[in-house]
Design an enzyme around this catalytic site. Sequence first.
Site, PDB file in Angstrom:
ATOM      1  N   ARG A 405      40.379  34.445  22.679  1.00 54.76           N
ATOM      2  CA  ARG A 405      39.800  35.777  22.574  1.00 54.76           C
ATOM      3  C   ARG A 405      38.451  35.898  23.270  1.00 54.76           C
ATOM      4  O   ARG A 405      37.566  35.074  23.094  1.00 54.76           O
ATOM      5  CB  ARG A 405      39.651  36.170  21.101  1.00 54.76           C
ATOM      6  CG  ARG A 405      39.547  37.675  20.917  1.00 54.76           C
ATOM      7  CD  ARG A 405      39.384  38.052  19.466  1.00 54.76           C
ATOM      8  NE  ARG A 405      40.383  37.514  18.581  1.00 54.76           N
ATOM      9  CZ  ARG A 405      41.581  38.059  18.367  1.00 54.76           C
ATOM     10  NH1 ARG A 405      41.933  39.139  19.024  1.00 54.76           N
ATOM     11  NH2 ARG A 405      42.408  37.520  17.519  1.00 54.76           N
ATOM     12  N   HIS A 435      45.635  25.743  20.463  1.00 55.16           N
ATOM     13  CA  HIS A 435      44.212  25.546  20.194  1.00 55.16           C
ATOM     14  C   HIS A 435      43.842  24.063  20.156  1.00 55.16           C
ATOM     15  O   HIS A 435      42.659  23.709  20.151  1.00 55.16           O
ATOM     16  CB  HIS A 435      43.855  26.222  18.858  1.00 55.16           C
ATOM     17  CG  HIS A 435      42.398  26.289  18.558  1.00 55.16           C
ATOM     18  ND1 HIS A 435      41.800  25.516  17.601  1.00 55.16           N
ATOM     19  CD2 HIS A 435      41.411  27.049  19.104  1.00 55.16           C
ATOM     20  CE1 HIS A 435      40.513  25.792  17.551  1.00 55.16           C
ATOM     21  NE2 HIS A 435      40.247  26.723  18.451  1.00 55.16           N
ATOM     22  N   TYR A 468      27.006  22.786  20.493  1.00 54.27           N
ATOM     23  CA  TYR A 468      27.919  22.646  19.359  1.00 54.27           C
ATOM     24  C   TYR A 468      28.035  21.172  18.972  1.00 54.27           C
ATOM     25  O   TYR A 468      28.095  20.301  19.843  1.00 54.27           O
ATOM     26  CB  TYR A 468      29.330  23.140  19.709  1.00 54.27           C
ATOM     27  CG  TYR A 468      29.481  24.626  19.953  1.00 54.27           C
ATOM     28  CD1 TYR A 468      28.381  25.469  20.088  1.00 54.27           C
ATOM     29  CD2 TYR A 468      30.745  25.185  20.064  1.00 54.27           C
ATOM     30  CE1 TYR A 468      28.545  26.825  20.322  1.00 54.27           C
ATOM     31  CE2 TYR A 468      30.921  26.546  20.296  1.00 54.27           C
ATOM     32  CZ  TYR A 468      29.810  27.358  20.432  1.00 54.27           C
ATOM     33  OH  TYR A 468      29.973  28.705  20.662  1.00 54.27           O
TER      34      TYR A 468
END
Length: 692
Positions: A405, A435, A468
């Site tokens: 997305r 994913h 991250y």
Amino acid sequence: MVKKFHPTYTQNRELSWLKFNERVLEEASDETVPLCERLNFLSIFNSNLDEFYMIRVGSLYDLSLEDKVKFDNKSFLTPAQQLDKIFSATRLLYKKRDALFIKLERICKTAGIQHKTAVRLGKLEQIFIEKYFSMQVMPLLSPLVINIRHPFPHLINKALYVTAILREKKSYILGIIPVPKNLPKLLYLPGKKIKYILMEDVIQYFAKKIFDMYTIENTAVISVTRNADISLDDEDFELGEDYLQHARKSLRRRSRLAAVRLELNGNTTPFMVDFLAKHLKIKKAQIFHCRAPINITYLTLLQHKLAASSDSTYPAFNPSEKCAVPEKCRMIDYISEHDLLLNYPYQSFDLFLQLLKEAVYDETVFAIKITIYRIGGQKTKLIRLLSIAAELGKDVTVLMELRARFDEANNINWAELLQDAGCKVIYGMEGFKVHGKICLIMRRQSDKIEYITQIGTGNYNEQTAKAYTDLAFFTASEGIGLDAVQFFQNMGTDNLYGSYKHFLVAPNGLKSGLLALIKHEQLQAAQGKSAHILLKINSLTDRELIDALAAASQTGVEIKMIIRGICCLKPGIAGKTENIKVRSIVGRFLEHSRVFCFGSDADIKIYISSADWMTRNTEHRVELACPIYDKSLKESIYKNLLIMWQDTVKGRSLNTDGNYQKIISKTASFDSQVFFLQQNNTLQQSDSFTKN
């Protein structure tokens, strides 16, 4: 008679997410956080909320229109009831956000950067913007008066518009001026000091000049948020239509979906609000009045100005290039003999790229296979290396997920570029996003095929790997390598139901595997044995897994969970979840790694994964969880999780009511991310000393 349900140890997903985003706002409020970083957290809060409304509120809006009433299985609220609670909670967040924005503006002014409004300009500044407006802005504007001849226009998702109430004799009409995207977000004013004005404020100030035929009563800046929850899987497309073209069409539709929120900043009137609500077909509960500018992405531009001050940002740090691989040893040779674990961002993503580069130019390597979900918009080293490998004649397979997305456009472009280079590009299957993060390198040694498999908790993205926290695991295990081969073969043949000896793979085997691991600990506790579960995930929403954890807690299993975001389980409820504790860490780096630990000591089972414990991940995506077998790596992972658990600075404890509270400790304050950074600095200094 309809049976009423009352949740005991669960809470609504959306309201839990809003509490998480309030934690982000809390970081922007923290006076111990440097000014630039506070502005960044404020901007993140805003963009988080934008995406939440486009996706989650958009989905609930669609569900609220269906004839059949559906209930959330955690809070037992209907979509309409959830929306009402979301709008109420959002209104409180806006108040906090606006108050904080005003406070930060004062601090910025003290630091030498001032936000000025058009009505408070000095004489020279006034002359400057009048000239700038006439020469640079006015020619680009497309003002519109809404009347019989000019119907209400389509307002683009998240675009800014200046609106004006225009009096024509005894009647009122609405004027709208789109703020052009090709104009700068802010305009720096002349003078020795750094002063700026927002472009929408300039246009708003000159509205009288733009609508010079009318008397202007009021002006405001508005922005519409639209439902952007397009799923490529849910849309019909003609058989045989090229998938890339289909993806492009779906992206174009995104900007035209239903309005779910209206934001206003300025002097509004009941006429303006009612007029907009009527034409956008939204309720007043979906309308939010802002004191802060609607779009605050310009704050990142101010950070560059403020960054000259060393105390306005976090201390600089460079990810370590050092890992367990000896300095003069090739990574590919080391991993052939030893498992390896990298910890981003404390260790550099370039270490993975170094392995890939070695594989590209290694004559024994004949195939490279990789999944790509998000890699960003700029051409990356990863794309170049994969392209070179294909051009050198290696068999390169890229499983490109076009439905990541808001990264769809980037991935479409990368897919075409890789195809042009000779890579075999395949896509996820209908109804299931891929994913999972996996890279497989295959090489021929004598008559034997050897495998090097990399499994990650995060994307193959050079930029996010610096911000991250993620784990990257490398192994030459033949068993795991054969599972990886099977995985790519299954993806190429649309087989979701393949069996694996080591991996837990969604949608077929991940949840069942996790439930079995939880059940094993539950049986251990029932037999009076020590039983432990330690998890690190981003979100927990899957009802089956929540109920399994609650059942394990009731049997006596000690459960600790580090969950950054959504947690639909309420811990510490007597007789239900009293043996469960939940903590959240929100700090400098985005906590992103997913680690599942079951048991303790020598019998502990540890998996790393790309999957959160959400129904979308366990049932509607292709996800991977890979076991860690190496004893020293398991000890390292578990030790680091316990270090995170001790965080009393950025860590918060989740209460039985679903709210977060600061962790009270008798010992000194402890920030886990700072601890890992200090470890990283020690490694860097040690490495530098060794080389000298």
